[in-house]
Scaffold this motif. Sequence first.
Motif, PDB file in Angstrom:
ATOM      1  N   ARG A   4       0.849  -1.188   0.000  1.00  0.00           N
ATOM      2  CA  ARG A   4       0.000   0.000   0.000  1.00  0.00           C
ATOM      3  C   ARG A   4       0.883   1.234   0.000  1.00  0.00           C
ATOM      4  NH1 ARG A   4      -4.559  -0.127   4.479  1.00  0.00           N
ATOM      5  NH2 ARG A   4      -5.023   1.794   3.328  1.00  0.00           N
ATOM      6  N   THR A   6       2.342   5.000   0.199  1.00  0.00           N
ATOM      7  CA  THR A   6       1.959   6.191   0.935  1.00  0.00           C
ATOM      8  C   THR A   6       1.611   7.301  -0.055  1.00  0.00           C
ATOM      9  OG1 THR A   6       4.185   7.138   1.001  1.00  0.00           O
ATOM     10  CG2 THR A   6       3.610   5.548   2.722  1.00  0.00           C
ATOM     11  N   GLU A   7       1.014   8.371   0.470  1.00  0.00           N
ATOM     12  CA  GLU A   7       0.688   9.513  -0.384  1.00  0.00           C
ATOM     13  C   GLU A   7       1.950  10.101  -1.009  1.00  0.00           C
ATOM     14  OE1 GLU A   7      -1.395  13.939  -0.007  1.00  0.00           O
ATOM     15  OE2 GLU A   7      -1.796  12.392   1.506  1.00  0.00           O
ATOM     16  N   GLU A   8       3.047  10.126  -0.237  1.00  0.00           N
ATOM     17  CA  GLU A   8       4.316  10.650  -0.769  1.00  0.00           C
ATOM     18  C   GLU A   8       4.824   9.777  -1.909  1.00  0.00           C
ATOM     19  OE1 GLU A   8       6.428  12.915   2.997  1.00  0.00           O
ATOM     20  OE2 GLU A   8       6.722  10.750   2.783  1.00  0.00           O
ATOM     21  N   GLN A   9       4.739   8.470  -1.740  1.00  0.00           N
ATOM     22  CA  GLN A   9       5.198   7.562  -2.795  1.00  0.00           C
ATOM     23  C   GLN A   9       4.346   7.682  -4.050  1.00  0.00           C
ATOM     24  OE1 GLN A   9       5.055   3.948  -0.439  1.00  0.00           O
ATOM     25  NE2 GLN A   9       7.295   3.875  -0.272  1.00  0.00           N
ATOM     26  N   SER A  30      13.034   5.348   4.449  1.00  0.00           N
ATOM     27  CA  SER A  30      11.773   5.788   3.854  1.00  0.00           C
ATOM     28  C   SER A  30      11.325   4.934   2.667  1.00  0.00           C
ATOM     29  CB  SER A  30      11.883   7.248   3.404  1.00  0.00           C
ATOM     30  OG  SER A  30      12.936   7.417   2.471  1.00  0.00           O
ATOM     31  N   THR A  35      10.028   2.575  -3.532  1.00  0.00           N
ATOM     32  CA  THR A  35       9.441   3.622  -4.366  1.00  0.00           C
ATOM     33  C   THR A  35       9.881   3.458  -5.820  1.00  0.00           C
ATOM     34  OG1 THR A  35       9.423   5.109  -2.468  1.00  0.00           O
ATOM     35  CG2 THR A  35       9.175   6.114  -4.638  1.00  0.00           C
ATOM     36  N   TRP A 260       8.604   9.959   5.483  1.00  0.00           N
ATOM     37  CA  TRP A 260       8.181   8.941   6.442  1.00  0.00           C
ATOM     38  C   TRP A 260       9.239   7.843   6.516  1.00  0.00           C
ATOM     39  CZ3 TRP A 260       2.289   7.483   5.987  1.00  0.00           C
ATOM     40  CH2 TRP A 260       1.526   8.640   6.151  1.00  0.00           C
ATOM     41  N   PHE A 262      10.033   4.147   7.887  1.00  0.00           N
ATOM     42  CA  PHE A 262       9.387   2.939   8.394  1.00  0.00           C
ATOM     43  C   PHE A 262      10.368   2.085   9.197  1.00  0.00           C
ATOM     44  CE2 PHE A 262       7.404   4.272   4.421  1.00  0.00           C
ATOM     45  CZ  PHE A 262       6.100   4.462   4.857  1.00  0.00           C
ATOM     46  N   LYS A 288       7.393   6.254  11.386  1.00  0.00           N
ATOM     47  CA  LYS A 288       6.135   5.574  11.111  1.00  0.00           C
ATOM     48  C   LYS A 288       6.208   4.069  11.371  1.00  0.00           C
ATOM     49  CE  LYS A 288       3.867   9.213   9.738  1.00  0.00           C
ATOM     50  NZ  LYS A 288       2.640   9.679  10.437  1.00  0.00           N
TER      51      LYS A 288
END
Length: 551
Positions: A4, A6-9, A30, A35, A260, A262, A288
């Motif tokens: 899933r 992220t919005e940034e990815q 991150s 990405t 972010w 992880f 995160k």
Amino acid sequence: MALRPTEEQLKAVEAYRSGQDLKVVAVAGSGKTTTLRLMAEATPGKRGLYLAFNRSVQQEAARKFPRNVRPYTLHALAFRMAVARDEGYRAKFQAGKGHLPAQAVAEALGLRNPLLLHAVLGTLEAFLRSEAASPDPGMIPLAYRTLRAGTKTWPEEEAFVLRGVEALWRRMTDPKDPFPLPHGAYVKLWALSEPDLSFAEALLVDEAQDLDPIFLKVLEAHRGRVQRVYVGDPRQQIYGWRGAINAMDRLEAPEARLTWSFRFAETLARFVRNLTALQDRPVEVRGKAPWATRVDAALPRPPFTVLCRTNAGVVGAVVVTHEVHRGRVHVVGGVEELVHLLRDAALLKKGEKRTDPHPDLAMVETWEELEALAEAGYAPAYGVLRLAQEHPDLEALAAYLERAWTPVEVAAGVVVSTAHKAKGREWDRVVLWDDFYPWWEEGAAARVNWGSDPAHLEEENLLYVAATRARKHLSLAQIRDLLEAVDRMGVYRVAEEATRAYLLLSAEVLRGVATDPRVPAEHRVRALKALGYLERGEEALDSPGKPGGQG
């Protein structure tokens, strides 16, 4: 499980789909490689070339990336295009197994002076990493230039070094000459041949904050011909000392950000934000990870990892942790080379015959010559001297390292590594050793006019890299004063944010009073004056001279 993004990815992937050049600024942990994989999967019809910093990252990409993207290390790509197809170059490469022994250089140039040999080797390395067609005086090691410049023989020495490097380059690039072809030489040979990478529609360059200039030359030559995506973290630039540059500064392109992490939770992210704010260069990272992360001065129980700034620090950490925990220690990268170096140095110190000189000391015949090399800035000689001061019996130290070390990392109670070798890795529990330069101390920073030299930022970056290897516990037991300095910065930043919020709120109220026609004129004038005071207060918060800043 399906990934899933992220919005940034998703924003980064969408920018990639546009076909324009792109730079992705990504904090530690991150998901840079993830990405890039998402980019590849979003454009299955686009042929891509993923260029990794090291083999382990390239191998991971080979397992995870779709077939439309081919992963290589930069060196492997250069080898395939410049060496693999040429029988003469293959033989030259095999002759030295990718290395250039100091003895081969000494024999080729008829050199007996170890200081001059050090200057030639250092200049050759700088030349091979550069995009220059010939060596120049600025490539001669700075410490050597400082030591010798002004002497009567310096002009002749300088000319000899430059002529020597040119002669070595000619021999290395002649496929009929048996003189060895090291890694750096075939990369430069490849880059100067103006290789065409347009068989790919996109070049995905990982760790772009630490590229050798010679690699950047190849990438820049494809401007407008192939989509270029540079991915990296400018605060992880830690190879400037060997000439690497931040390619992301050179790319004029839209920017996407991955903030972010992880790898760790918000506690460590807050520590990183405050750590990097000590010199007014904050990194905005958000933790995160779904687990808790501790940052304190408590020493964790094994298993844990110790990260050091230097090889001398690695030795000290092995000795201390082995004595305390009585367990086997794993050193990332192994101890064989270090043990060889210590045993050779031990014989050199005693003045005894050396049957197997270590390559880093092959140019040295006496302990006095080693001391002179250390003064001239030769790092292996300096490291040996430092270890000899702390452990006079170097042979006993070598034997100790062999007994304490285990080659199997998972079997070790303690893992020890330099921060450079830890790059790209992570561990649950990390202890920072006490050999990092204390740039966070006001007195230490003032002594060297901190911030005046690009190497200062690299020291800050090295600590950032080390701190962000931890997942669940970062221990500052060995450098408690750093924890105190970061805590003070944290208190200041909280106070700053609270004050700024108060001023903004008050300004909003006062602005309403000053512009409301129902308010008597005298009160509107007073509100305007108060608003001016508050606005000047807001500006003061952004001015130099705040705690931890450079004003």
